[in-house]
Enzyme design. Structure first.
Site, PDB file in Angstrom:
ATOM      1  N   LYS A 101       0.126   5.463   8.428  1.00  0.00           N
ATOM      2  CA  LYS A 101       0.887   5.846   7.234  1.00  0.00           C
ATOM      3  C   LYS A 101      -0.038   5.854   6.011  1.00  0.00           C
ATOM      4  CE  LYS A 101       2.574   2.564   5.049  1.00  0.00           C
ATOM      5  NZ  LYS A 101       1.979   1.713   3.995  1.00  0.00           N
ATOM      6  N   LYS A 126      -6.780   1.154  -3.511  1.00  0.00           N
ATOM      7  CA  LYS A 126      -6.393   0.533  -2.244  1.00  0.00           C
ATOM      8  C   LYS A 126      -6.469   1.540  -1.097  1.00  0.00           C
ATOM      9  CE  LYS A 126      -4.466  -2.074   0.898  1.00  0.00           C
ATOM     10  NZ  LYS A 126      -5.276  -3.041   1.653  1.00  0.00           N
ATOM     11  N   THR A 186       0.858  -1.180   0.000  1.00  0.00           N
ATOM     12  CA  THR A 186       0.000   0.000   0.000  1.00  0.00           C
ATOM     13  C   THR A 186       0.894   1.229   0.000  1.00  0.00           C
ATOM     14  OG1 THR A 186      -1.641  -1.204   1.273  1.00  0.00           O
ATOM     15  CG2 THR A 186      -1.861   1.188   1.214  1.00  0.00           C
TER      16      THR A 186
END
Lengths: 294, 294, 294, 294
Positions: B242, B173, B97
């Site tokens: 993150k 995503k 990701t």
């Protein structure tokens, strides 16, 4: 013999629920402030009353499905309210989305009168109501809850018991509407970011709702948001804004911050302020696009 | 004959995916910075390499599944990166990701090298990965996307095509992870309000997820939140924080406000600041309870 | 001859204001639910009444300074309210921070009684009140506003006229408290970021308030926040939380989103939920530090 | 003898600062990418250079005042950057609003070169800069900070020392801009609520800024907001949006949630997305009015 039912409040939800009670064989008397809305039910065999009091006179169970707390209190305990005409032992199935304290206060009035209140809010849009597929929450005195089951079964696909507190099912209903709001804002932000990044809005919606979010709620609200066409109107912005304010006030009363709820309420407030009433409340998703300059 | 595959990055997700590639019959070489994690795969028949370059030397396809953008760039184009050892025409299936621009930048490097990058992010927790039931997004050059299908089929239950832009599947995503965050915050606020109002937290969770929110996502994250036990760890707070920062920065770059995303990122920031790393990221739901004095 | 004044509500603000009216030469009768608080005023020459009605019997002007809307309505128009004992033509100077509609509703009651209400909220902490340096807002019937000026001059350093609507000065007061909240949250975030980045919290506070933010409000609230010592108590969190909820509800009623107001209210809600009542309301700044893991 | 100064970056702020350095008697060489902007300074006695390197060749002190981090890094250490042309021991007074790490990184480059960087951000609008009334923050090596004082005195009314960390003064500057943002949003919400409730927007602004908020910042930004006329342009929305993103990213890096900062950044993002660039950044206050349907 089936309980005699009175049904007060024939908006798109109420009319569909009343129709299903009728189909299930309950003798039904209906009342609506705007009488014309009662006509289709008369044609299907319901008796039409001209006042709330007249509607409930013989009733074992009185369903109410009204716009807001004020309308519910007025029709129940107001000057022309039905409570005084109610048979001892009758049950008020209170289906409107209202503050928990409103149902608690009315439950007190019923107790004083010798009748019962069971909060009986329903989850689902008008088309779901028409299909008899609502989910029903139920809370109030145990015996009354028990007696109400057959009628609840006629309008829904399942009833969930929330115990004796007549406010409890209202809490559940408010939380449910709040969660729908999070779905709308969430999908709006996700689809709009995808769009801004060059993805196809509808295609991404289809991917999401055929994989992780393969769920009727995400599919039905998501479709409105993906296609940005907020029809048909499940519920207009002003009505659900009222619900979101009840959520926020209930949280305040219980000493709890709810940042998502604040934001959803304010999205609906902006939507009401901008004055486009004849759209589904999911249209607050437009604010996300507008803020992005789309 | 099956493509030869190299798999770099054997965390809980990567190890499960590599195992499924092996089971599907792909000749597999693996690499992980901490070599011990490669041992189970060796026992199942994988070759273990000691450097990224060694791992990819004969590969037709290189899967990478790493913690963040920096790790991915380092292992690909860094001083000891694998790209220089890659066969012309090989495909890099980039599963981490990361920011869309990271995949776009690496795709450029591959193009210069004569190889290909297909963004191939996966949706699902480690247990889903182990079951081979991930959902896979795929974007990049059409021919490479086509050639990657068999390997993607070995790790997932379905692959969605997001077109030629190697950043597109990364956008999808990030949006997916963002939506999971909205589910967590939404459920946390709803269950906590219900609890503050006297409802049973777990009971209400069960009602919600057997009716309107009858969906594996709501069930699995909701369970952690209802029971307030954030184990097992699907992904720790710092990792998803993150991701949420990538979401917020992608929105910034594309001139779009995302209030829900800001809030979720900040919930995770507080969770990281409070220093409880060995819990699932859904544990940011604790902030909702704490703010309510629970 | 000076107007005879009754003063109802002798909290830290009310007692200071009443003392200044006495010093200015107004004949003064005071009432407080907890009688002990009236003692210092008795010693300075005030008459102490044992009921609101007794207090106002001879009054030309009645000041009220109470905790909230409910207390104000009760003491004015409740079963033991003073309005029935009021002389025709007397003026109610309503100083409490309440909803605009509360003052409007009471103004109606006064009109029916033949008396007047002038909303007369004050800006400033107890020490400012003691110094006679409050800022006073004034709105209501023009003639009554005019007659009230001398008394207002005794408690403040200036009076601002907001016109005939008895709700208008309440709006101004609510907006003022809201702005104080933005100062607190703003300073808390700024000082905490500076601290996290290695700057000296107090030193940075001193720089800010000797340059751009050289202003008594930033200095006094900023000092509490910089030193993280929330004493003395200007007003406790629960009281101002009530004000912030009035702000949010007034915005709701007027179809206006107020994201900063939502956040400040929720900061105060968390502060109330965490149960530390004997601190100044600026202590909600602690939430900022806590969320940062400090 | 006065230090020789080079000034790079002659936007509205830089030109005003350079002019004051000239007036104070410093020998001045200036450079701007668009040469026309240097003309007025040439007429007042400045030397005009055609490259950054040429500008700094004899300089004891180099001031830079540029749009963003990228422009500052490019002009300092980029292919045509000035650092290679700089005399050993010279001081770079870095005045732009940039990330603390940018100044720290450039300070390293200067150390390697044998020169110094002192972060020297300034607080104030172009008209304040023209009047030589800026507030200056200063951080970096002690000796260099000392040597810079005379030049800083020529552009400001006071310099605040933030110690040895070349990032520290940048933190202070970012926090200052953030606080200005809270003033704008706060005033916008307060004035708009007052307006929605029937008060006069400008009248209420005047009351606020002559009482509690009697402060040049509240007066100058408040005036734009009260009158809803966002001219003249102190700084455009896109520039300050960049600053607010630096604030949010600095908070992220330091594990700290900043809800007010998120909101202000997103207000500016919507303002940039809506595409009205030639207005002061306080124009994000329009979003408050729009959301209220005004």
């Amino acid at each position: 013999m089936a309980d005699k039912i009175a049904f007060l409040g024939l908006g798109s939800m109420g009319a569909a629920m009343a129709t299903n009670l009728l189909k299930a064989g309950f003798p039904l008397t209906v009342y609506n402030r705007t009488a014309a809305k009662a006509e289709p039910l008369r044609q299907q065999g319901a008796t039409v009353a001209t006042t709330p009091a007249e509607a409930v006179r013989d009733a074992d169970i009185v369903f109410t499905m009204l716009t807001d707390d004020k309308a519910l209190e007025e029709i129940t305990t107001g000057p022309d309210g039905f409570i005084h005409a109610l048979k001892p032992g009758a049950i008020h199935a209170s289906c409107s989305t209202v503050a928990p304290d409103t149902n608690r206060r009315l439950a007190e009035a019923h107790r004083a009168h010798g009748s019962f209140l069971v909060a009986s809010p329903v989850f689902g849009k008008p088309d779901v109501a028409a299909a008899g597929k609502l989910w029903v929450g139920s809370s109030g005195p145990a015996e009354a809850r028990e007696r109400l089951k057959a009628a609840q079964a006629a309008i829904g696909q399942g009833t969930h018991n929330f115990g004796d507190d007549p406010g409890a099912a209202s809490v559940a209903k408010l939380c449910g509407n709040f969660l729908l709001g999070t779905v709308i804002e969430g999908m709006a932000e996700a689809l709009t970011l995808a769009e801004k990044c060059g993805l196809d809005r509808v295609g991404f919606y289809e991917m999401l709702t055929s994989t992780l979010f393969n769920n009727p709620i995400y599919k039905s609200y998501g479709k409105l948001i993906a296609e940005q066409h907020y029809q048909p109107v499940g519920a207009p912005p002003a009505i659900i804004r009222k619900d979101m304010n009840l959520v926020v006030q209930e949280a305040y009363k219980n000493d709890m911050p709810m940042p998502f709820a604040n934001l959803i309420r304010d999205r609906l407030t902006a939507t009401v302020a901008l004055g486009e009433p004849d759209v589904d409340w999911a249209s607050f998703a437009k604010r996300v696009s507008e803020d992005a300059g789309l």
